[in-house]
Structures are given as structure tokens and as C-alpha cells.
Scaffold this active site. Structure first.
Site, mmCIF file in Angstrom:
data_model
loop_
_atom_site.group_PDB
_atom_site.id
_atom_site.type_symbol
_atom_site.label_atom_id
_atom_site.label_comp_id
_atom_site.label_asym_id
_atom_site.label_seq_id
_atom_site.Cartn_x
_atom_site.Cartn_y
_atom_site.Cartn_z
ATOM 1 N N THR A 67 -14.314 -33.341 46.550
ATOM 2 C CA THR A 67 -13.809 -32.752 45.309
ATOM 3 C C THR A 67 -12.886 -31.562 45.599
ATOM 4 O O THR A 67 -13.017 -30.924 46.657
ATOM 5 C CB THR A 67 -15.015 -32.276 44.464
ATOM 6 N N ASP A 68 -12.039 -31.243 44.627
ATOM 7 C CA ASP A 68 -11.191 -30.053 44.783
ATOM 8 C C ASP A 68 -12.010 -28.761 44.665
ATOM 9 O O ASP A 68 -11.540 -27.683 45.021
ATOM 10 C CB ASP A 68 -10.050 -30.063 43.756
ATOM 11 N N GLU A 69 -13.266 -28.878 44.177
ATOM 12 C CA GLU A 69 -14.069 -27.667 43.938
ATOM 13 C C GLU A 69 -14.428 -26.943 45.235
ATOM 14 O O GLU A 69 -14.791 -25.778 45.231
ATOM 15 C CB GLU A 69 -15.316 -28.010 43.112
ATOM 16 N N TYR A 126 -23.195 -26.814 43.904
ATOM 17 C CA TYR A 126 -22.587 -28.151 44.015
ATOM 18 C C TYR A 126 -21.435 -28.123 45.013
ATOM 19 O O TYR A 126 -21.411 -28.900 45.980
ATOM 20 C CB TYR A 126 -22.089 -28.633 42.637
ATOM 21 N N LYS A 152 -20.958 -29.923 48.737
ATOM 22 C CA LYS A 152 -19.883 -30.870 49.044
ATOM 23 C C LYS A 152 -19.052 -30.342 50.226
ATOM 24 O O LYS A 152 -18.665 -31.106 51.108
ATOM 25 C CB LYS A 152 -18.975 -31.084 47.825
#
Ligand code: NAD
Ligand code: TYD
Length: 380
Positions: free
Chosen positions: A137-139, A186, A190
């Protein structure tokens, strides 16, 4: 039948995974697709009803954290490619229960990597023709500054952002080289899993690829995420809990365009590379929410403005990242990927799908989820 390739897709009963499984099963009848999923609250085999009887599709119910089971699956199905999507994926849940996120996202990824390593290294050809593709993810990059809260004309465009709204809310974008700086449990989990994947390439020579995608939307997304939650709440006349002032910015991509990018990168991506996936389609939450309300009201035959009063500003999410905006020019330049759908078309399709599939929503939002939702947001 002897299949040309045996591909393990993890998390294939979830939102994005089900679109990837469907695409691969239909597009590649000569590949055997093994969908491995634990079927947590987010996994639902009803997402794959249309392809479940295809001869090149097989479902395996298993937990990626169970190393022995992963080792068995790798050798039993002679897996030569892994597309790893299984994860805990909701930021709000990670704030309440970080351990589950570390277990699944970090230890689960590690157990899958190790199972692939042991199996592939046992073969005469070893890693040749193999690929471990990790979906991230970009997060993991953290948050960008919101230097232009009202938005400026975006310097980049794709089909996704080619409608009336074409804004950027700052001048910086996440690049493949942006330093990791995760803020939520989260995104921290990741980020950790991404590091393990790259470590398996650098240490053992495993062919790996990692992609980091922006926020996805579309059919089959569990209605705890912003877009399906709000569509469902409008349908039931329930309040729409907007975190903080609704000023946070997210970059939205239609899920089928993500699945198409995964297909392209799985076949043509360069080993050990990272690709960012996104459509340069930034939206301030409150502006997006107004589009959703307008679309749902129109499709339900309500007068414009009927559901505006449902907007309810609530306490902000802890550590709420201000802005995500992904620079996907490397993927466009090197592999020729381009989103196929304009955002306005994607939203229309998505709202229609949720309104036409009430039963799907009702089935998964009853029972356990209802209890969780009440605990999270109180009775509304
Ligand atoms: P999802 O929550 O809808 O689906 C996750 C799937 O993984 C479910 O089917 C669940 O049953 C399965 N799963 C969970 N724990 C498991 C375990 N221990 N063993 C086996 N299966 C397990 O998630 P999603 O939104 O489809 O996201 C899929 C992947 O894409 C995730 O890795 C996520 O980090 C990444 N991603 C998501 C987005 C997004 O906007 N949704 C954006 C970028 C990247
Ligand atoms: P979400 O769909 O949870 O994705 P992510 O947090 O991974 O970006 O949330 C998208 C944005 O919407 C995010 O800024 C948080 C906000 N949000 C709300 O304002 N209210 C809600 O009820 C939810 C679920 C999200």
C-alpha cells in the site's frame, strides 16, 4: 490437465483479491489458480460465485501464519508464482487490535516467504521461472503535507482523473524511492512485510516484486471502508461519520484497474523492482462524500440534497494521515499501464453495484460485524 503455470493467490476471497482471481481465472484458462484464504470477517466466497466451478480454479481454506500448511500447499500444487494479498487491511481495526495485524501481515508474510523459499530451493531449476509478488500500500510512505487545502490543478493526469475534478492538494507525491515512514499499526505492519520480501530477494536471491497502490474502491469492498460504508448508510438513512473536518486527502483507484496493473506487473515487471500504482486522482474526503451522497440520492430517485443532513462530524481517527498521493509514472512509462476508467464512471458503477446487491451487503453486515460497528461507533 497439465497447466502451464500454478499460481497461488492469497487473500483471494477479499475485496481486491477476488478481482485478481476473477481476472486470472478468466484470462488464463491454461493457468491453475489456487486461491488461499482464511475467510476472516473480510473474506467471502460469495465474491467468486461466477468462477467457482471453472476447471482452472481451486479454493484452499488456510491461514498464511501456519508455516507447515503453507509448505504443504507450495509443494502439493507445485506453485511457481505467488501473488500475496492476504492481510488485515483496515486502519481503524489496527488501532484497536495491533497484534492481529503484526501476526497476519508480518508473521504470515514471513511464513509464506519461507515456504516458497524452501520449496523453490528444493527444485532442480531452483528460482528460475518463479516469482513472489507482494501487494502493498502507499500508506507505508506515511503522510504528505496538505500545502494546498483548496487544491491546485494537478501537474499529472490519467484517464482516472480526466473528469471535471483534477486537483492536487500539495506539490509532493509518493515515489518508489520515498523513505518509509508508516504511522498506523496497519501501515507499520505492511512496511515490515515489504522489508521481509526485499530481504528474501537480497539474501536468498528469491525473485520478488513489490507494488504499492493507493486507495481502491469498487464492488465487493467490505462496508467498513469509507465508500461502501457511506453508500450503505445513506441507503438506510444512517449517519455518515466524517472523521475530523473531512479535510484528509486520499488518492482513489478503481479496483479493476489495480487488478489489471497486477496482471501486467506479474507478467512483465522487473524482478526486485517496486512499482507505485495510482491514477493521480486525489479527493478531499468531504468532497468525495458529497459526490457519493449526490450519486446515491439520484440513483434512489431521491430529490437532490435529501441525504445531506446525514453528514456527522465525529472525533478524528488517532494519527490520521493527512494526504496520500501516488506518483505512478514509472509504471506508466516502463510497462504502459493506464487506468481504464474515469473516476465519475467508477463511482457510478460502484454505487449501482451496491444498490443492486443489497443481499450481499446485508449478509456480511449482520451478526459479528454489527456488534463490531456498534462498539466502534456506538448505536446510531
Ligand atoms: P480485504 O480485507 O478485503 O481482504 C483480505 C483477505 O485476506 C480476506 O479475504 C481475508 O479472509 C484474508 N486473510 C486475512 N488474514 C488471513 C490469514 N491469516 N490467512 C489467509 N487469509 C487471510 O483486503 P483488500 O482491501 O482486498 O486488500 C488486499 C491487499 O491489498 C492487502 O494486502 C492490502 O494491504 C493491500 N492494499 C489494499 C488497498 C485498499 O484500498 N483496499 C490499497 C492498497 C493495497
Ligand atoms: P478508509 O476507507 O478506512 O481507508 P484508509 O484509512 O486506508 O485511507 O478511509 C478513507 C478515508 O476516509 C480516511 O481519511 C478516513 C476517512 N473515514 C471517515 O471519515 N469516516 C469513516 O467512517 C471511515 C471508515 C473513513
Amino acid at each position: 490437465m497439465v497447466f502451464k503455470r500454478n499460481i497461488l493467490i492469497t487473500g483471494g476471497a477479499g475485496f481486491i483479491g477476488s478481482h485478481v482471481v476473477r481476472l486470472f481465472v478468466n484470462k488464463y484458462p491454461d493457468y491453475r489458480i489456487i486461491n488461499l484464504d482464511k475467510l476472516t470477517y473480510a473474506g467471502n466466497l460469495a465474491n467468486l460465485k461466477d468462477i467457482e466451478d471453472k476447471p482452472n480454479y481451486k479454493f484452499v481454506k488456510a491461514d498464511i501464519c501456519e508455516y507447515e500448511e503453507m509448505a504443504r500447499v507450495m509443494s502439493e500444487y507445485r506453485i511457481d508464482g505467488v501473488i500475496h494479498l492476504a492481510a488485515e487491511s483496515h486502519v481503524d481495526r489496527s488501532i484497536k487490535d495491533p497484534f492481529t495485524f503484526a501476526r497476519t501481515n508480518v508473521m504470515g508474510t514471513l511464513s509464506l516467504l519461507q515456504a516458497a523459499k524452501v520449496y523453490w530451493e528444493s527444485l532442480p531449476e531452483k528460482y528460475e521461472g518463479k516469482l513472489f509478488y507482494h501487494i502493498s500500500t502507499d500508506e507505508v510512505y506515511g503522510a504528505l503535507e496538505l500545502t494546498n487545502p483548496e487544491g491546485i490543478e494537478s501537474p499529472f493526469t490519467t484517464k482516472a482523473s480526466s473528469g471535471d475534478h483534477h486537483l492536487a492538494f500539495g506539490t509532493e507525491f509518493f515515489l518508489e524511492t520515498t523513505k518509509y515512514n508508516p504511522h498506523s499499526p496497519y501501515s507499520a505492519s505492511k512496511a515490515s512485510s515489504d522489508h521481509f520480501v526485499r530481504a528474501y530477494h537480497d539474501t536468498y536471491g528469491m525473485p520478488t516484486v513489490v507494488t504499492n497502490c493507493s486507495n481502491n474502491y469498487g464492488p465487493y469492498q467490505f462496508p467498513e471502508k469509507l465508500i461502501p460504508l457511506f453508500i450503505n448508510n445513506i441507503r438506510h438513512g444512517k449517519p455518515l461519520p466524517v472523521y475530523g473536518k473531512g479535510e484528509n486527502v486520499r488518492d482513489w483507484l478503481f479496483v479493476e484497474d489495480h487488478a489489471r496493473a497486477i496482471d501486467l506487473i506479474f507478467h512483465k515487471g522487473k524482478v526486485a523492482e517496486t512499482y507505485n500504482i495510482g491514477g493521480f486522482n486525489e479527493w478531499k474526503n468531504i468532497d468525495l462524500i458529497r459526490v457519493i451522497i449526490k450519486t446515491v440520492d439520484r440513483l434512489l430517485g431521491n430529490r437532490e440534497g435529501t441525504s445531506d443532513h446525514l453528514i456527522t462530524y465525529v472525533t478524528d481517527r488517532a494519527g490520521h494521515d493527512l494526504r496520500y498521493a501516488i506518483d505512478s509514472r514509472k509504471l506508466q512509462r516502463e510497462l504502459g499501464w493506464e487506468p481504464s476508467l474515469q473516476f465519475e464512471e467508477g463511482i457510478e458503477k460502484t454505487v449501482k453495484w451496491y444498490l443492486e446487491n443489497e443481499e450481499w451487503v446485508d449478509n456480511i453486515t449482520s451478526g459479528e460485524y454489527e456488534k463490531y460497528y456498534e462498539e466502534m461507533y456506538g448505536e446510531r
